[in-house]
Motif scaffolding. Sequence first.
Motif, mmCIF file in Angstrom:
data_model
loop_
_atom_site.group_PDB
_atom_site.id
_atom_site.type_symbol
_atom_site.label_atom_id
_atom_site.label_comp_id
_atom_site.label_asym_id
_atom_site.label_seq_id
_atom_site.Cartn_x
_atom_site.Cartn_y
_atom_site.Cartn_z
ATOM 1 N N GLU B 33 -4.376 -5.275 -2.782
ATOM 2 C CA GLU B 33 -5.111 -4.441 -1.839
ATOM 3 C C GLU B 33 -4.504 -4.496 -0.457
ATOM 4 N N GLN B 34 -4.200 -5.695 -0.041
ATOM 5 C CA GLN B 34 -3.659 -5.859 1.305
ATOM 6 C C GLN B 34 -2.316 -5.160 1.423
ATOM 7 N N VAL B 37 -2.888 -1.514 1.736
ATOM 8 C CA VAL B 37 -3.347 -1.144 3.072
ATOM 9 C C VAL B 37 -2.177 -1.087 4.039
ATOM 10 N N GLU B 40 -0.181 2.019 3.512
ATOM 11 C CA GLU B 40 -0.868 3.182 4.059
ATOM 12 C C GLU B 40 -0.716 3.241 5.578
#
Lengths: 239, 125
Positions: B33-34, B37, B40
């Motif tokens: 997830e990190q 992120v 992105e």
Amino acid sequence: MKHTEENVMKQQALDRKLGVDRSSKSGRSSQSKPKSSADVKADKEDQKNTAPKGRKRKIDSGVEKDNSSVEKLVKIQVPSTLKKHLVDDWDFVTQQDKLVKLPRSPNVDDILTKYLEYRSKKDGIMTDSVGEILKGIRCYFDKALPVMLLYKNERQQYHKFVHDDVSPSTIYGAEHLLRLFVKFPELLAYVNIGEETLTRLQQKLMDFLNFLQKNQSTLFLSAYEGSRVSEGKGKGNDE
Amino acid sequence: MEGGRAKEEEHDGVSVHSPCKAPPSSASSLPKEQHEVELELRLLEALEIYPPVKLRGVHRHFVLYGLMEFLQKSLDRHFSPDEVLQLLDRFYNLEVLKPDDEEIDTLNHEEDFCLPQSYFVKEEP
């Protein structure tokens, strides 16, 4: 003349901080004498002590920022023997009323492919960047040829050979491709590109020009054709 | 964290999808997830310099090159042109973007080629 360069650069950096939009004249105008690398080179004795960038470059390197308020013109130094080609080209077409015989072989597509092969052999696998840049060159060439790369007396020939879906890059060759590099700084001025990336791009374009120079005997014509039927052969200038 | 931030848009005519696809696995030790992120974020940073709309015009290859270089530098790994485009495709619908108007002006103004004066000057050794 250090002061000119440094002051201009400092001013630009300050302006950027203050968010001032310096939209003074740039190489964007479609005048006949663009503020390209050619002009910068003419002042070259002034630039001995400064970094060899175009006179409107910023000083920041490292982090890529939004450059909207700063003018930048990538500097493209055309090698001297290629400059000579451009002068001879000018002479043939505008002074002797001759034309490049079309279609050319190798054409622009062929030349770009040859260069990619050459680079692939040298670099191995990582030719993604080069590949993309070459696509960019082809794209510019196809668009720019009829708009800004032809001398007046070449237009009739252009309409004869390029129609429907024919791309200029399949018809024209090194002679016209070289003219694109005269215009390159102006074209790129319309794209915002980060400082470091611009430098790398510049290096890659220079490498391409050096390739053209190294292979000039196989890529460039030494003589053009008379545009009138009675003209016959060209002068046979040896390059 | 939803893909909500990708929806804040300054570009007209763009439909934005949330990144609902699973991210490609990477060798990074960061939790996925990190990592996602960060990707992105960097992409959005990159797009401040290289707006997606420029990917539709004549400069598109140089814009793409710029994106590649930016992402490679910020994320410390190689990005191919296709990877960048795929990444963008997760956030933008590139087909609906119209080419920049400014560009239409650049290359619609026909003029005869003119060799700058400095080419005619003999260079001193």
